[in-house]
Each structure stands twice: as C-alpha cells, then as structure tokens.
Design an enzyme around this catalytic site. Structure first.
Site, PDB file in Angstrom:
ATOM      1  N   CYS A   1       4.805  -4.061  -2.817  1.00 39.81           N
ATOM      2  CA  CYS A   1       3.578  -3.269  -2.574  1.00 39.81           C
ATOM      3  C   CYS A   1       3.795  -1.827  -3.000  1.00 39.81           C
ATOM      4  O   CYS A   1       2.937  -1.217  -3.630  1.00 39.81           O
ATOM      5  CB  CYS A   1       3.201  -3.283  -1.091  1.00 39.81           C
ATOM      6  SG  CYS A   1       2.813  -4.917  -0.462  1.00 39.81           S
TER       7      CYS A   1
ATOM      8  N   CYS B   1       6.807  -3.454   2.576  1.00 37.38           N
ATOM      9  CA  CYS B   1       6.810  -4.416   1.468  1.00 37.38           C
ATOM     10  C   CYS B   1       7.182  -3.730   0.157  1.00 37.38           C
ATOM     11  O   CYS B   1       6.442  -2.885  -0.346  1.00 37.38           O
ATOM     12  CB  CYS B   1       5.427  -5.080   1.416  1.00 37.38           C
ATOM     13  SG  CYS B   1       4.914  -5.735  -0.178  1.00 37.38           S
TER      14      CYS B   1
END
Ligand code: ZN
Length: 144
Positions: free
Chosen positions: A72, A69
């Site tokens: 993230c 991600c």
C-alpha cells in the site's frame, strides 16, 4: 450528457453544481472557495464516504489501504500521480481500513490495497494488488 455535474468538495464536503464546460477550468467550491480539484486523493472516513461516492456525478476511485501494509505504501505515490492524470473526470479517494474498519467490512475488502470504482454510489469495478500510476490510469479508464 447533462450540462452540469455535481462535485463534492474535498475540503468542506459540500455539494457543488459545476457546468460541464467549466470542469476543466479549475473550479472552486462555492462554500469554502478552495479548489474542487487539487490533483491529490482525498482522505475519506465513515462520516463523509457515502456522500462522496453517492452524491458525485463523476466516478470515484477509492484506494482501500492500511498503514502497516508495505505494498500500500509503495502504491501511494503512484495513486497520487494517477489523481493528477484522472482529475477532473474522476475523483480519487483513500480509505484507511485500519482507522475505518466498518467501511472495509461494509465493502468486503479482503486484501489490500484494493481499488474500487464507484459510480453514483454503486460499485462498478474492483481490483486488488498494487499497481503503477500508468496501470491505475489504464485500468480506471477502461471501466468508463
Ligand atoms: Zn468546499
């Protein structure tokens, strides 16, 4: 407010009883003798997650993330910086939802990153989406 707090060690995961007056004095773990606060998020797994969120007397802020991600990864240094600012009044932790799929499912994590704030094992707030260190700190403190 009680005169001692239970703090879970980020290294050996044993439960320490720390006098409130000593919380800001860089207390060490009675078991493994390492620092109870290292100004960095602790990585949690299904083995120690419940212990940390339910046995800690300080609130635990968890970043549910995954290695694939992008947002993230962008937020990771900000979350680490927030740990420096929020400890020792809050514990910051990370859960890799790819490695720990059961935890992601248990807490109904639908998008990542998602921040969830726990107090005595109970969820008190959650926020999805990447945030700057400043916004993480502001958001977390607003829930107290
Ligand atoms: Zn320890």
């Amino acid at each position: 407010m009680s005169d001692a707090l239970h703090v879970v060690c980020p290294h050996c995961h044993s439960i320490n009883r720390v006098p409130t007056t000593r919380l800001n004095q860089q207390p060490n773990c009675g078991q493994c003798h390492q620092a109870l606060f290292v100004a960095h998020p602790v990585e949690l797994t299904h083995i120690n997650f419940t212990r940390h969120i339910s046995r800690s007397d300080i609130p635990v802020l968890v970043d549910f993330w995954a290695p694939w991600c992008g947002p993230c990864k962008m937020m990771a240094p900000h979350f680490a910086q927030a740990a420096q600012l929020l400890e020792p009044n809050m514990r910051l932790a990370k859960v890799d939802t790819e490695a720990e799929q059961s935890l992601g499912a248990q807490y109904g994590i639908r998008s990542i990153p998602t921040l969830v704030l726990f107090r005595h094992g109970r969820e008190v707030a959650r926020q999805a989406g990447a945030m700057s260190a400043q916004d993480i700190v502001r958001w977390a403190q607003a829930q107290n």
